[in-house]
Scaffold this motif. Structure first.
Motif, PDB file in Angstrom:
ATOM      1  N   ALA A   1       0.834  -1.212   0.000  1.00  0.00           N
ATOM      2  CA  ALA A   1       0.000   0.000   0.000  1.00  0.00           C
ATOM      3  C   ALA A   1       0.863   1.253   0.000  1.00  0.00           C
ATOM      4  N   LEU A   2       1.926   1.263   0.816  1.00  0.00           N
ATOM      5  CA  LEU A   2       2.799   2.436   0.875  1.00  0.00           C
ATOM      6  C   LEU A   2       3.532   2.644  -0.448  1.00  0.00           C
ATOM      7  N   TYR A   3       4.034   1.551  -1.033  1.00  0.00           N
ATOM      8  CA  TYR A   3       4.733   1.692  -2.312  1.00  0.00           C
ATOM      9  C   TYR A   3       3.786   2.203  -3.396  1.00  0.00           C
ATOM     10  N   LEU A   4       2.612   1.596  -3.501  1.00  0.00           N
ATOM     11  CA  LEU A   4       1.676   1.996  -4.548  1.00  0.00           C
ATOM     12  C   LEU A   4       1.237   3.448  -4.371  1.00  0.00           C
ATOM     13  N   ALA A   5       1.041   3.877  -3.133  1.00  0.00           N
ATOM     14  CA  ALA A   5       0.665   5.271  -2.892  1.00  0.00           C
ATOM     15  C   ALA A   5       1.800   6.213  -3.292  1.00  0.00           C
ATOM     16  N   ALA A   6       3.035   5.847  -2.928  1.00  0.00           N
ATOM     17  CA  ALA A   6       4.185   6.683  -3.292  1.00  0.00           C
ATOM     18  C   ALA A   6       4.378   6.710  -4.804  1.00  0.00           C
ATOM     19  N   ALA A   7       4.241   5.544  -5.456  1.00  0.00           N
ATOM     20  CA  ALA A   7       4.404   5.476  -6.908  1.00  0.00           C
ATOM     21  C   ALA A   7       3.293   6.241  -7.621  1.00  0.00           C
ATOM     22  N   CYS A   8       2.084   6.184  -7.084  1.00  0.00           N
ATOM     23  CA  CYS A   8       0.969   6.960  -7.645  1.00  0.00           C
ATOM     24  C   CYS A   8       1.279   8.451  -7.585  1.00  0.00           C
ATOM     25  N   THR A   9       1.734   8.918  -6.435  1.00  0.00           N
ATOM     26  CA  THR A   9       2.048  10.339  -6.274  1.00  0.00           C
ATOM     27  C   THR A   9       3.157  10.770  -7.218  1.00  0.00           C
ATOM     28  N   TRP A  10       4.214   9.957  -7.285  1.00  0.00           N
ATOM     29  CA  TRP A  10       5.316  10.294  -8.187  1.00  0.00           C
ATOM     30  C   TRP A  10       4.838  10.323  -9.636  1.00  0.00           C
ATOM     31  N   GLY A  11       4.072   9.324 -10.053  1.00  0.00           N
ATOM     32  CA  GLY A  11       3.629   9.258 -11.441  1.00  0.00           C
ATOM     33  C   GLY A  11       2.759  10.435 -11.829  1.00  0.00           C
ATOM     34  N   LEU A  12       1.838  10.819 -10.959  1.00  0.00           N
ATOM     35  CA  LEU A  12       0.934  11.934 -11.271  1.00  0.00           C
ATOM     36  C   LEU A  12       1.674  13.262 -11.335  1.00  0.00           C
TER      37      LEU A  12
END
Length: 240
Positions: free
Chosen positions: A71-82
Motif C-alpha cells: 500500500a505504501l509503495y503503490l501510494a508513493a508510486a501513484c504520487t510520483w507518477g501523477l
C-alpha cells in the motif's frame, strides 16, 4: 526530453490504478484489523482480551506487513507518477528499491499462502478471516504488484545490490518472530508461546530442524524472487 503524449497518458492512467489499489489494500487491512479487534473484545478468555498483545500479533504477520509495504509503495508510486507524467524522468532509485521489496514480499505471500496455508481460517490468532480481505491480501494484491513490475512505465536500471533489500528484511523478520514468540501468550488456547505461522513453531514441526528447513526454503524463495525481479527491471530499463 519530454515524454510522448501517449507515454504520459499511460503513466497517468497507471498511477491512478496504483492509487486505487493502494486504497483497496489499506481498506482491507483496516477492515480486517477492526473485525478482529471486535472479536477480541467480546471473547470470554482474559488472555484474548489483551488488545495490545493482539495488535502486536496482528502486525507481526508477514502477510499484513507485506500488504503495508504494498500500500505504501503503490501510494508513493501513484504520487510520483501523477506529478512527473509530463517529464521524462525515470522512477527514483529509492522508489524502485521499494518496488522490489514490496513485490518480493507480496509474491512470497501469495505463493506461501496458497501452497501452505490456504484453509487455515484464523487471522490475528483470534478471529476468522473475512473472506474478501483474505483473497484481496493473498491473491489480488500479489497479482497487482506482479503486474506493476511487468508493465509499469519509467522503469529504472537499478543496481544488483537492490536484491539484498528483501533479503535483509527477511532476516530481520525471522529474527524478530523467533525472539518475540517465547514472550507472548497465544490468544487461542493460552499456550505460553505464540508464532504467527505453524511452520515457525518447533513444537509443531518436530523440533528446530523442521523449522529451519522451512526458513531455509523461504530464504531461497526470497533470493530467487529478489534476483529475478531485479534482473527483469534491469532488462526493461536497458538502453534501447
Amino acid at each position: 526530453m519530454p515524454p510522448q503524449p501517449g507515454a504520459a497518458r499511460f503513466l497517468i492512467a497507471w498511477s491512478v490504478f496504483r492509487g486505487i489499489a493502494a486504497l483497496a489494500i489499506a481498506y482491507a487491512l483496516v477492515h480486517q484489523f477492526a473485525h478482529d479487534l471486535s472479536y477480541v473484545r467480546v471473547a470470554d478468555e482474559p488472555f484474548a482480551s489483551h488488545v495490545g498483545t493482539f495488535a502486536g500479533n496482528f502486525f507481526s504477520y508477514f502477510t499484513n506487513e507485506s500488504n503495508i509495504f504494498a500500500a505504501l509503495y503503490l501510494a508513493a508510486a501513484c504520487t510520483w507518477g501523477l506529478t512527473h507524467a509530463r517529464r521524462g524522468s525515470v522512477q527514483p532509485r529509492a522508489l524502485a528499491a521499494f518496488q522490489v521489496l514490496a513485490a518480493c514480499c507480496m509474491l512470497l505471500t501469495g505463493v506461501v499462502y496458497n501452497v501452505l496455508l490456504r484453509g487455515d481460517d484464523t487471522s490475528g490468532g483470534v478471529a476468522p478471516f473475512v473472506e474478501w480481505t483474505n483473497e484481496l491480501m493473498h491473491v489480488a494484491a500479489p497479482l497487482v504488484l506482479l503486474a506493476d513490475v511487468l508493465i509499469s512505465p519509467r522503469a529504472r536500471r537499478i543496481p544488483w545490490r537492490v536484491a539484498f533489500v528483501p533479503l535483509g528484511y527477511a532476516i530481520v523478520y525471522v529474527a524478530y518472530t523467533l525472539l518475540r514468540a517465547p514472550f507472548i501468550t497465544s490468544p487461542v488456547g493460552g499456550a505460553p508461546v505464540w508464532y504467527p505461522y505453524p511452520f515457525f513453531n518447533p513444537a509443531i514441526q518436530g523440533g528446530w530442524a523442521g523449522v529451519f528447513v522451512y526458513i531455509g526454503t523461504m530464504a531461497a524463495g526470497f533470493a530467487v524472487f529478489s534476483v529475478l525481479l531485479v534482473a527483469y527491471i534491469r532488462w526493461r530499463a536497458r538502453p534501447r
